[in-house]
Design an enzyme around this catalytic site. Structure first.
Site, PDB file in Angstrom:
ATOM      1  N   ASP A   1     -52.891 -98.588   3.225  1.00  0.00           N
ATOM      2  CA  ASP A   1     -51.808 -99.518   2.920  1.00  0.00           C
ATOM      3  C   ASP A   1     -50.548 -98.697   2.678  1.00  0.00           C
ATOM      4  O   ASP A   1     -50.531 -97.809   1.821  1.00  0.00           O
ATOM      5  CB  ASP A   1     -52.150-100.337   1.666  1.00  0.00           C
TER       6      ASP A   1
ATOM      7  N   HIS B   1     -55.691-110.139  -0.514  1.00  0.00           N
ATOM      8  CA  HIS B   1     -55.536-109.905  -1.951  1.00  0.00           C
ATOM      9  C   HIS B   1     -54.450-110.758  -2.579  1.00  0.00           C
ATOM     10  O   HIS B   1     -54.361-110.829  -3.815  1.00  0.00           O
ATOM     11  CB  HIS B   1     -55.242-108.423  -2.198  1.00  0.00           C
ATOM     12  N   ASP B   2     -53.596-111.379  -1.764  1.00  0.00           N
ATOM     13  CA  ASP B   2     -52.507-112.209  -2.277  1.00  0.00           C
ATOM     14  C   ASP B   2     -52.784-113.707  -2.155  1.00  0.00           C
ATOM     15  O   ASP B   2     -51.934-114.516  -2.532  1.00  0.00           O
ATOM     16  CB  ASP B   2     -51.208-111.903  -1.518  1.00  0.00           C
TER      17      ASP B   2
ATOM     18  N   ASP C   1     -63.685 -97.896  -7.450  1.00  0.00           N
ATOM     19  CA  ASP C   1     -63.192 -96.563  -7.099  1.00  0.00           C
ATOM     20  C   ASP C   1     -63.656 -96.177  -5.693  1.00  0.00           C
ATOM     21  O   ASP C   1     -64.427 -96.887  -5.049  1.00  0.00           O
ATOM     22  CB  ASP C   1     -63.639 -95.533  -8.125  1.00  0.00           C
TER      23      ASP C   1
ATOM     24  N   ASP D   1     -46.869-102.804   4.162  1.00  0.00           N
ATOM     25  CA  ASP D   1     -46.563-103.869   3.220  1.00  0.00           C
ATOM     26  C   ASP D   1     -45.103-104.314   3.352  1.00  0.00           C
ATOM     27  O   ASP D   1     -44.195-103.475   3.371  1.00  0.00           O
ATOM     28  CB  ASP D   1     -46.838-103.360   1.803  1.00  0.00           C
TER      29      ASP D   1
ATOM     30  N   GLU E   1     -46.950-106.272   7.800  1.00  0.00           N
ATOM     31  CA  GLU E   1     -46.912-107.492   6.996  1.00  0.00           C
ATOM     32  C   GLU E   1     -45.471-107.985   6.967  1.00  0.00           C
ATOM     33  O   GLU E   1     -44.559-107.251   6.572  1.00  0.00           O
ATOM     34  CB  GLU E   1     -47.391-107.221   5.562  1.00  0.00           C
TER      35      GLU E   1
ATOM     36  N   ASP F   1     -66.483 -97.337 -15.515  1.00  0.00           N
ATOM     37  CA  ASP F   1     -65.296 -97.572 -16.335  1.00  0.00           C
ATOM     38  C   ASP F   1     -64.734 -98.980 -16.167  1.00  0.00           C
ATOM     39  O   ASP F   1     -63.724 -99.330 -16.765  1.00  0.00           O
ATOM     40  CB  ASP F   1     -64.213 -96.535 -16.051  1.00  0.00           C
TER      41      ASP F   1
ATOM     42  N   ASP G   1     -67.636-100.151  -8.559  1.00  0.00           N
ATOM     43  CA  ASP G   1     -67.344 -99.150  -9.584  1.00  0.00           C
ATOM     44  C   ASP G   1     -68.519 -98.189  -9.691  1.00  0.00           C
ATOM     45  O   ASP G   1     -69.622 -98.582 -10.069  1.00  0.00           O
ATOM     46  CB  ASP G   1     -67.091 -99.859 -10.916  1.00  0.00           C
TER      47      ASP G   1
END
Length: 584
Positions: free
Chosen positions: A109, A351-352, A40, A217, A279, A36, A32
C-alpha cells in the site's frame, strides 16, 4: 512456482493481472503471532497456506510502515521500514519469499498524498517558515482579515474527510497546513519536484527489495487546483458546516502528468510485470479511461467508489436502502466505459467499507446464500476481483451498541462532531453501526477458540461474536461453504477465458430484484442470473428471451445444492450458465 509464474492461460504476460484475483490483508486484524493482540507479519506468513488454498494470485498488504497509528497505518512516519508492531524488515522478507514460493505476488500500500506529521520531512517543514522542506507541504497564512486561530481564519473552508476543517494551525510558525484526512496526516505538495523525486526513490527501494507493485492510496488527490492562483473555497452542502473542496483536489490539473512521470521514472526501466492500482475517490469514467489506457503509461486499474456511495444520504452515515436498479446502472456504466480501453477493479469490501453480506445481502437466514451470490456477481464482471479478508467466509457486520467498541478515527470524529452539533447520539451510532469502518477491521475469524483464533492475548478490537459459527476452520473442508464457493469462482476465472476477456452485456436493467448479464467470447456465452431478494423469483424477463437457449444451458456454478426449477430462482440464488452460441 516462481514469483511471477502465475496461473495457466494468460496469467504470465505483461497484463497478467487481468486473469488474477487480489486478496487484501489488513495486517492489524489478520493474524497475531506473538500474543500482543495486534496482527503482524509473521502471523500472515503462518497463514499463507489459507490464501494458497483459496487460489488467489496477489496479496495486497495494507500499510505496515512505521506509523503513530492515528489512522491505523495510513499515516506513515518512515517509508523505508516496518513498524515494530508488525515485525521487522527480516519478517517482511520472509513473508515476501513465502508468498513467492506459493506463486503469489505481494503488493504494498503506497500512501503518498500525505505523510504522518511525525515523518522527518514534516518535522523539518514545520521547524521554520524558511526551512528548505517548507514547500514539501501545503502551508498557508490565515485568511486575509482574520487572525490565526480565530474562527473562519483557515485558508479555505474545506472539510476534512474525517470531519472538521482540513487546515490545522501550527502555533510555532503561525501558519496552517493542509490535511485532507486527520490533522496528523499533512498533505504533500506534489507541485514540488523534490517531493516527487523522494516518492519515486522510495518506490524504487521497495521494488528493488522484490515487491510486485503498489496499490496507491487516494492517488488522484495529489494535484491541487491552482489555476486561479490560489486554493479556492468550496460549496457548503446541506448538512455540512464546512465547504466541499473536492472539485479543487480530485483529478487535479497535473495528476495525469505526475502519474506518467512516475511510470517513466519507476516502472518503465524495470519492465511491465508490476501491478499499479490507483485508488481514486470521486473519479469519473472519463478520467478513469485516461488513468488506465495502456498507451498513456499511468496505472493498470482504478478503484472507484460510485457503487459504494449509492446508499449514502447527506453523508456516509446517513444510510439509505439498497437500490438494485441504481447499483446496476452504476456498475453497468463502468463496465461499458472501460470495455475497450482501460480496466476495472471489482470489489464489494475493503478496509474502508462495511461487510458486504450485511450491506447488500442478508446476514441472517440467508447469510451463506447471499454471500455466495455477491461473490458470483462480482467475479463474473469484466475486471480484476478483490477479496477482502474474511469475505471468503461471509463475515458480517458486528452490530456495535456503544462507542466504547469503536476504534476508527473517522467514526469517533463523526460521532463527536455530530453530537456536538445537536444530533441524537442513538441515531448517529445507528449509522456508524451500518457503515463504520470498524466492521471490516475486527479480527479475522480463524476458528471457534477464544478471540476467533486471532490472538492468544487481548485483541486490539473485539472479534465479531458470530465467530463461533463463521470461521475458516469450519469452512475450508466443507464443499457447501462460502470459502469453497469462492475457491470455485477463482478457479473459473483462471480456467475460462470468457470470464477474463468476454464482452459484458447487462440484462433487465430496471428489474428491482434480478441482476442478470452475459459474458460473451467467440462462440461461448456465460449467462449470470442472481436474485437479490428473500423470495422466489420467476425468470420471466423479456431480456432473457434474447439469450437463445438459456433454459437448456449448462450450469457452471451455483450457490444452492441441487438444480432447482429452471425458470425460478430461489431466495438469494445465483447461477452461472454456459451456452454454446452467441445471444440472438
Amino acid at each position: 512456482m516462481s514469483a511471477r509464474s502465475g496461473h495457466p492461460g494468460d496469467g504470465t504476460g505483461s497484463e497478467w493481472w487481468r486473469s488474477a484475483v487480489v486478496y487484501q490483508i489488513y495486517p492489524r486484524s489478520f493474524a497475531d503471532s506473538d500474543g500482543d493482540g495486534i496482527g503482524d507479519l509473521n502471523g500472515i506468513t503462518e497463514r499463507l497456506d489459507h490464501l494458497a488454498a483459496l487460489g488467489v494470485d496477489v496479496i495486497w498488504l495494507s500499510p505496515v510502515y512505521p506509523s503513530p497509528q492515528d489512522d491505523n497505518g495510513y499515516d506513515i512516519s518512515d517509508y523505508r521500514g516496518i513498524d515494530p508492531t508488525f515485525g521487522s524488515l527480516d519478517d517482511f522478507d520472509r513473508l515476501l519469499a513465502g508468498a513467492h514460493e506459493r506463486g503469489m505476488r505481494l503488493v504494498m500500500d503506497l500512501v503518498v498524498n500525505h505523510t504522518s506529521d511525525e515523518h522527518a520531512w514534516f518535522a523539518e517543514s514545520r521547524s521554520s517558515r524558511d526551512n528548505p522542506k517548507r514547500d514539501w507541504y501545503w502551508w498557508r497564512p490565515a485568511r486575509e482579515g482574520h487572525d490565526a486561530g480565530t474562527p473562519g481564519a483557515e485558508p479555505t473552508n474545506w472539510e476534512s474527510f474525517f470531519s472538521g476543517p482540513a487546515w490545522e494551525l501550527d502555533e510555532a510558525t503561525g501558519e496552517y497546513y493542509l490535511h485532507l484526512f486527520t490533522r496528523k496526516q499533512p498533505d504533500l505538495n506534489w507541485e514540488n519536484p523534490e517531493v516527487r523525486r523522494a516518492v519515486y526513490d522510495l518506490m524504487s527501494w521497495w521494488l528493488d527489495r522484490g515487491v510486485d507493485g503498489f496499490r496507491m492510496d487516494v492517488i488522484n488527490l495529489i494535484s491541487k487546483d491552482l489555476t486561479s492562483g490560489t486554493l479556492p473555497d468550496g460549496e457548503v452542502r446541506p448538512g455540512h458546516r464546512y465547504g466541499d473542496g473536492a472539485p479543487f483536489y480530485t483529478d487535479g490539473p497535473r495528476v495525469h502528468e505526475f502519474l506518467h512521470e512516475m511510470h517513466e521514472e519507476v516502472f518503465a526501466p524495470r519492465g511491465s510485470t508490476y501491478l499499479r492500482v490507483a485508488e481514486t475517490p470521486g473519479v469519473t469514467t472519463e478520467h478513469a479511461l485516461l488513468y488506465t489506457d495502456p498507451e498513456r503509461g499511468e496505472v493498470d486499474m482504478v478503484f472507484q467508489f460510485e457503487h459504494v456511495n449509492l446508499d449514502h444520504g447527506v453523508h456516509k452515515f446517513d444510510v439509505q436502502p439498497l437500490d438494485l436498479v441504481a447499483l446496476k446502472e452504476t456498475l453497468g456504466r463502468w463496465q461499458e466505459a472501460l470495455a475497450e480501453r482501460g480496466w476495472n477493479s471489482l470489489y464489494w469490501n475493503n478496509h474502508d467499507q462495511p461487510r458486504a453480506v450485511s450491506r447488500y445481502g442478508d446476514d441472517g437466514e440467508f447469510r451463506v446464500e447471499s454471500a455466495k451470490l455477491l461473490g458470483t456477481v462480482l467475479h463474473l464482471h469484466h475486471g480484476t476481483p478483490y477479496v477482502y479478508q474474511g469475505e471468503e467466509l461471509g463475515m458480517a457486520n458486528v452490530g456495535f451498541t456503544s462507542t466504547a467498541q469503536l476504534r476508527d478515527v473517522e467514526s469517533l470524529n463523526f460521532f463527536s462532531h455530530a453530537v456536538a452539533d445537536g444530533a441524537d447520539p442513538e441515531v448517529v451510532l445507528a449509522g456508524i453501526r451500518e457503515m463504520g469502518r470498524d466492521n471490516a477491521r475486527t479480527p479475522m475469524q480463524w476458528d471457534d477458540s477464544p478471540h476467533a483464533g486471532f490472538t492468544r492475548g487481548t485483541p486490539w478490537i473485539e472479534a465479531n461474536p458470530d465467530f463461533t459459527e463463521v470461521n475458516a476452520a469450519a469452512q475450508v473442508d466443507d464443499p457447501a461453504s462460502v470459502f469453497s464457493h469462492y475457491r470455485k469462482l477463482i478457479r473459473l476465472r483462471h480456467e475460462e477465458p470468457t470470464v477474463v476477456h468476454g464482452e459484458f452485456a447487462m440484462l433487465a436493467p430496471q428489474d428491482p430484484s434480478l441482476y442478470a448479464f452475459t459474458r460473451s467470447l467467440e462462440d461461448v456465452v456465460l449467462l449470470v442470473v442472481a436474485n437479490f431478494s428473500g423470495q422466489d423469483l420467476p425468470l420471466e424477463h423479456p431480456d432473457l428471451e434474447k439469450v437463445k437457449g438459456w433454459e437448456e444451458a449448462t450450469l457452471v456454478l451455483g450457490n444452492y445444492a441441487g438444480a432447482g426449477e429452471v425458470a425460478t430462482l430461489r431466495p438469494w440464488e445465483a447461477r452461472v450458465l454456459r451456452l454454446g452460441g452467441l445471444p440472438g
